[in-house]
Design a protein around this motif. Structure first.
Motif, short mmCIF file in Angstrom:
data_model
loop_
_atom_site.label_atom_id
_atom_site.label_comp_id
_atom_site.label_asym_id
_atom_site.label_seq_id
_atom_site.Cartn_x
_atom_site.Cartn_y
_atom_site.Cartn_z
N SER A 119 50.50 49.54 25.63
CA SER A 119 50.04 50.06 24.35
C SER A 119 49.37 48.96 23.54
N THR A 120 48.63 49.37 22.52
CA THR A 120 48.03 48.46 21.55
C THR A 120 48.53 48.86 20.17
N ARG A 121 48.79 47.85 19.34
CA ARG A 121 49.29 48.13 17.99
C ARG A 121 48.59 47.21 16.99
N PHE A 122 48.50 47.67 15.76
CA PHE A 122 48.05 46.84 14.65
C PHE A 122 49.12 46.94 13.58
N LEU A 123 49.63 45.79 13.15
CA LEU A 123 50.76 45.76 12.23
C LEU A 123 50.44 44.84 11.05
N VAL A 124 50.86 45.25 9.87
CA VAL A 124 50.57 44.51 8.64
C VAL A 124 51.89 44.10 7.99
N PHE A 125 51.99 42.80 7.64
CA PHE A 125 53.24 42.25 7.11
C PHE A 125 53.02 41.62 5.73
N ASN A 126 54.07 41.68 4.91
CA ASN A 126 54.11 40.92 3.66
C ASN A 126 54.40 39.47 3.99
N THR A 169 41.25 51.08 21.92
CA THR A 169 42.58 51.21 21.29
C THR A 169 42.71 50.23 20.13
N VAL A 170 42.11 49.03 20.25
CA VAL A 170 42.15 48.06 19.15
C VAL A 170 41.46 48.64 17.92
N TYR A 171 40.23 49.16 18.11
CA TYR A 171 39.48 49.70 16.97
C TYR A 171 40.19 50.90 16.35
N GLU A 172 40.79 51.75 17.20
CA GLU A 172 41.51 52.92 16.68
C GLU A 172 42.72 52.48 15.84
N CYS A 173 43.45 51.48 16.33
CA CYS A 173 44.62 50.99 15.59
C CYS A 173 44.22 50.37 14.25
N LEU A 174 43.12 49.60 14.26
CA LEU A 174 42.63 49.01 13.01
C LEU A 174 42.28 50.10 12.00
N LYS A 212 55.45 37.03 2.20
CA LYS A 212 56.58 36.38 1.51
C LYS A 212 57.94 36.87 2.04
N THR A 213 57.99 38.15 2.45
CA THR A 213 59.27 38.72 2.88
C THR A 213 59.34 39.01 4.38
N ALA A 214 58.19 38.91 5.07
CA ALA A 214 58.06 39.28 6.49
C ALA A 214 58.32 40.77 6.71
N GLN A 215 58.28 41.56 5.66
CA GLN A 215 58.50 43.00 5.77
C GLN A 215 57.28 43.66 6.40
N LEU A 216 57.53 44.61 7.32
CA LEU A 216 56.45 45.39 7.92
C LEU A 216 55.97 46.43 6.91
N ILE A 217 54.69 46.39 6.57
CA ILE A 217 54.14 47.30 5.56
C ILE A 217 53.61 48.58 6.19
N SER A 218 52.86 48.44 7.28
CA SER A 218 52.31 49.61 7.95
C SER A 218 51.88 49.22 9.35
N HIS A 219 51.79 50.23 10.23
CA HIS A 219 51.31 49.94 11.58
C HIS A 219 50.82 51.22 12.24
N HIS A 220 50.09 51.04 13.34
CA HIS A 220 49.68 52.18 14.16
C HIS A 220 49.68 51.74 15.62
N GLN A 221 50.07 52.65 16.50
CA GLN A 221 50.17 52.34 17.93
C GLN A 221 49.41 53.39 18.73
N VAL A 222 48.71 52.91 19.77
CA VAL A 222 48.00 53.79 20.70
C VAL A 222 48.40 53.41 22.12
N GLU A 223 48.76 54.38 22.92
CA GLU A 223 49.10 54.11 24.31
C GLU A 223 47.85 53.69 25.09
N LEU A 224 48.03 52.78 26.02
CA LEU A 224 46.93 52.31 26.87
C LEU A 224 47.18 52.78 28.29
N LYS A 225 46.18 53.43 28.86
CA LYS A 225 46.32 53.94 30.23
C LYS A 225 46.23 52.80 31.22
N GLN A 226 47.12 52.79 32.19
CA GLN A 226 47.03 51.85 33.30
C GLN A 226 46.47 52.58 34.52
N HIS A 227 45.77 51.83 35.36
CA HIS A 227 45.13 52.40 36.54
C HIS A 227 45.75 51.77 37.79
#
Length: 506
Positions: free
Chosen positions: A14-21, A55-60, A23-38
């Motif tokens: 999978s590919t994910r994009f995650l955003v953190f604070n 998948t990178v562009y979609e997660c962004l 100062k607190t290392a708190q996860l603010i938001s994220h999105h994940q897309v499964e990546l097909k293997q061949h």
């Protein structure tokens, strides 16, 4: 408003994009897309580089939409880091921007004959012939062997090399090159943690090594520039994050070590994903293993900072065996062909295959599922024993992360089998967190302070061993016996021609 730092986490499945604070290392938001293997053939595992970037562009895009819904201004994102599946190997055309073949994934086994040929040309016929420079055995696992296969077997790659259009990279290089402009000025770089997984990199000089490149017959001009894990490589070329610096780069296991804040010599973490990866920080001097482990560059958090090293033990199959149980044993109409692809540390035995032994008439699905979890824990125990021997100091506690750590039975089993406490942070996204920390701390960004007294407090769940040592040792001895029975299985396939069918060894 606290600044934010983000991470692209490009994994095996999978590919994910995650955003953190910051100062607190708190996860603010994220999105994940499964990546097909061949899986073109048995033992072959590939990914489409175009699909990786899709998948990178979609997660962004989706994460930025979620931030808007939360009334979080994307302009607060001051840095982006990249973390990636490490040894997965790509070659692309720098003029057209097109990949010349699918990415060959880290656990692909097609290069076994290439490995045997390379080992046979060493003076000692030893898989450890290059270990003094690389910290690694010659194995199907690492990038140079996959690159050699591409050069030998893919005409488009060969022609692009001859015409000086080909460039090589692991997934981090492909992502950074694509996001910073691609064929229109894309930056072709990697960091020390990813470079140290190629078999082409001297972990002492921290640069590509001409002798190693000559051994694999790899032209040095196709290699990316090697940089530290925390510095500005370039800037996002388009989209809502255009102009934001890409300033962190770490292979996924190194990123998890940083995210677990294992900055002190002797600290260790284990990540439970498709495979399983135990890293122990050994400080600024590499420790060469005498017990089947590999020596790797953990991180280098700034151009003027020293590199830190780690001992690593890799288990090829962890989460993959759970998928096999789900998809194959439960008669689901899909398959995971990567299950049971050889033994990594401390055996480095690609001929090993999964076996089920000790069956009785009372064995049922629950027993098999439990045994699969135990197998992950026993392999971790083998690696930890080897690390303790190499370091001469037993590990007192193990930090854990990754998707499988949500299974409390697995975590308790791991504590019982290791006979030490296992600690799981409440915020399990440590791989992405590590890449975001490296990006935010980079010179010229400096929105994340990595000084020990400035690191945020992280709450954790602690699992104490609940069985006696004698019972643990008895179960471990049975495991060792089963491992020996798994060795020396061959991957064979039937090939049919006009002259009939014959078995061929892959």
């Amino acid at each position: 408003m606290d600044p934010l730092a983000a991470a692209i986490d490009q994994g095996t499945s999978s590919t994910r994009f995650l955003v953190f604070n910051t100062k607190t290392a708190q996860l603010i938001s994220h999105h994940q897309v499964e990546l097909k293997q061949h899986f073109p053939k048995e033992g072959w595992v590939e990914a489409d580089p175009r699909e990786i970037m899709d998948t990178v562009y979609e997660c962004l895009e989706k994460t930025c939409q979620k931030l808007a819904q939360l009334s979080v201004d994307v302009s607060r994102i001051k840095a982006v880091g990249v973390t990636n599946q490490r040894e997965t190997t790509l070659v692309w055309d720098k003029e057209t921007g097109e990949p010349l073949y699918n990415a060959i994934v880290w656990l692909d086994l097609r290069t076994q004959s290439t490995v045997e040929r390379l080992i046979s040309k060493t003076p000692s016929r030893s898989k450890n012939h290059l270990k003094h420079k690389t910290g690694l055995p010659i194995s199907t696992y690492f990038s140079a062997v996959k690159l050699r296969w591409l050069l030998d077997n893919v005409e488009a790659v060969r022609q692009a090399v001859l015409s000086k259009r080909a460039v090589f990279g692991t997934v981090d290089s492909w992502i950074i090159w694509s996001l910073t402009g691609g064929r229109d000025g894309g930056v072709h770089v990697t960091d020390v943690s990813n470079a140290s997984r190629t078999l082409l990199f001297d972990i002492h000089t921290l640069d590509w090594d001409p002798e190693l490149c000559s051994f694999f017959d790899v032209p040095m001009e196709i290699l990316p520039a090697v940089r530290s894990s925390s510095e500005i490589y370039g800037r996002m070329g388009s989209g809502l994050l255009a102009g934001v610096p890409i300033s962190g780069c770490l292979g996924d296991q190194s990123a998890a070590l940083v995210g677990q804040m294992c900055f002190e010599e002797g600290q260790a973490k284990n990540t439970y994903g498709t495979g399983c990866f135990l890293l122990r920080n050994t400080g600024t001097k590499p420790v060469m293993s005498e017990h089947g482990l590999i020596t790797t560059v953990a991180y280098k958090l700034g151009r003027d900072r020293p590199a830190c090293y780690a001992l690593e033990g890799s288990v090829a199959i962890a989460g993959a065996v759970v998928r096999w149980l789900r998809d194959n044993m439960c008669i689901v109409q899909s398959s995971s062909e990567i299950a049971f692809s050889g033994l990594y540390a401390p055996y480095w035995e690609p001929s090993a295959r999964g076996i089920i032994c000790g069956l009785t008439q009372f064995t049922n699905r629950s027993h098999l599922a439990f045994a699969a979890l135990e197998a992950v824990c026993f392999q971790t125990r083998e690696i930890l024993d080897a690390m303790n021997q190499d370091c001469c100091v037993p590990l007192p506690v193990l930090g854990v992360d990754g998707g499988m750590t949500g299974n409390r039975l697995l975590m308790q089993l791991q504590a019982d089998i290791l006979c030490i406490p296992v600690v799981r942070p409440s915020m399990s996204e440590t791989t992405a967190l590590g890449a975001a920390m490296a990006a935010g701390a980079a010179e010229g960004v400096e929105v994340w302070n990595l000084n020990p007294d400035q690191l945020p407090e992280v709450t954790a769940e602690r699992y104490q061993p609940q069985i006696n040592t004698q019972e643990s040792e008895l179960r471990f001895a049975r495991w060792k016996k089963a491992v020996q029975k798994s060795m020396n299985w061959e991957t064979s396939e039937t090939s049919c021609t006009s002259n009939g069918c014959q078995l061929g060894s892959d």
